[in-house]
Design an enzyme around this catalytic site. Sequence first.
Site, short mmCIF file in Angstrom:
data_model
loop_
_atom_site.label_atom_id
_atom_site.label_comp_id
_atom_site.label_asym_id
_atom_site.label_seq_id
_atom_site.Cartn_x
_atom_site.Cartn_y
_atom_site.Cartn_z
N GLY A 1 40.17 38.21 39.21
CA GLY A 1 41.34 37.48 39.73
C GLY A 1 42.07 36.77 38.60
N ARG A 40 40.07 44.66 39.41
CA ARG A 40 38.63 44.61 39.73
C ARG A 40 38.20 46.07 39.76
NH1 ARG A 40 37.94 39.25 41.56
NH2 ARG A 40 39.62 38.38 42.80
N ASP A 63 32.84 35.53 37.11
CA ASP A 63 31.44 35.97 37.17
C ASP A 63 31.29 37.50 37.19
OD1 ASP A 63 32.52 35.98 39.70
OD2 ASP A 63 30.81 35.02 40.67
N THR A 102 38.97 31.64 35.92
CA THR A 102 38.96 31.83 37.38
C THR A 102 39.31 30.50 38.02
OG1 THR A 102 37.55 32.11 39.34
CG2 THR A 102 36.42 31.57 37.31
N ASP A 113 38.25 29.49 40.67
CA ASP A 113 37.15 29.03 41.53
C ASP A 113 36.23 27.99 40.89
OD1 ASP A 113 38.05 30.68 43.51
OD2 ASP A 113 36.59 32.26 43.14
N ASP A 123 33.50 28.43 39.39
CA ASP A 123 32.13 28.67 39.85
C ASP A 123 31.23 29.29 38.79
OD1 ASP A 123 33.47 31.05 39.80
OD2 ASP A 123 32.76 31.77 41.73
N ARG A 127 35.57 31.83 47.77
CA ARG A 127 34.75 32.72 48.60
C ARG A 127 33.31 32.23 48.65
NH1 ARG A 127 36.44 38.45 46.85
NH2 ARG A 127 35.92 37.45 44.88
O1 F6P Z 1 40.04 34.48 41.80
C1 F6P Z 1 38.99 34.15 42.66
C2 F6P Z 1 39.47 34.31 44.03
O2 F6P Z 1 40.65 33.63 44.08
C3 F6P Z 1 38.59 33.87 45.20
O3 F6P Z 1 38.60 32.50 45.48
C4 F6P Z 1 39.18 34.68 46.32
O4 F6P Z 1 38.27 34.83 47.34
C5 F6P Z 1 39.46 35.97 45.63
O5 F6P Z 1 39.74 35.66 44.30
C6 F6P Z 1 40.61 36.78 46.19
O6 F6P Z 1 40.72 37.92 45.42
P1 F6P Z 1 41.79 39.08 45.63
O7 F6P Z 1 43.08 38.62 45.03
O8 F6P Z 1 41.23 40.25 44.89
O9 F6P Z 1 41.90 39.29 47.09
#
Ligand code: F6P
Length: 327
Positions: A15, A76, A107, A130, A132, A134, A176
Amino acid sequence: MTNKIKKIAVMTSGGDAPGMNAAIRAVVRSAVYYDIEVMGIYRGYAGLIDNDFIEMNARSVSKIINSGGTMLKTSRSKEFRTVEGRKKAYESLEKNNIDAMVLIGGDGTFAGADIFHQEHNFPVIGIPGTIDNDLACTDYTLGYDTASNTVIDSIDKIRDTANSHNRLFFIEVMGRDAGFIALRTGIATGAMTILLPEEDISIEDLIKQLKKNKTTRKTSSIIVVAEGDANGGAYEVARKIKDRYKHLETKVTILGHVQRGGSPSCFDRVMASRMGVAAIEGLTKGFDKHMVGFINDQTRFCRLADAVTGNHPINQEMLRISKIISI
Ligand code: F6P
């Protein structure tokens, strides 16, 4: 300088997060400063597998320090999760004569890098990017501060309308598996309750709280719900409350990807700049398979494997005080 590193590649993966561009800029410019050639890899591991490289110099990263997203794009990649995919990735690095890679991501990115290193013994260094927050071994990840500021800006606006109508708002924020954004922004916006994956607050607990509000004459209320909360997200929590309290006017806002965009905060720009330089200097000193963390306002190295352990606990003191000040 003890390095045998003549040429590096930099990529962003997973992300996107505000501050990634500032980190790319710092990586590229410090590499140039130390006479190291630098290439960018587009679209993270997907671009690495497809040999999607671009030569970079100090001017390639002009005027990006203030922009959100990532100029190198991101992805991803499912293919990188396979042995064949990682083999292709290694071949691309060989083709471009790359000696080491700087990875800016979260991560998933670092877990992938760790396996890649085991298979190909290729030098990698990570920068935590990120929203998050995390990752272990760092107080902050790039983008978390900016995303938190975006969230509080939105919740403040929602509070204006919530107050005007005496409504109960459920606001879902990203996270998440982690409640860092929810906890921080819940405190900053005066939320009545903060629902996190790290803490078990049942619908019954929430109902008790709402009953108490009646006696304390609280009229409008904000409930911040982390995406990964065990009750099933903001819509589900709102539905369960509404089932029990038909008279309550409930509203749901999912803040979604707006949280990932925008110009990085001063904090994220400076941290990105410091981490970017530290990554290059770390490589020249022989750090490999490490992540640059940020602890007590200092850059610090830790092993990539330790950064992705999931061992970055929520701040218990913040959690405790959030309950005291929301009565
Ligand atoms: O970047 C991390 C995150 O923002 C999470 O908090 C979230 O669940 C996820 O990415 C969403 O990812 P995507 O944009 O691939 O749907």
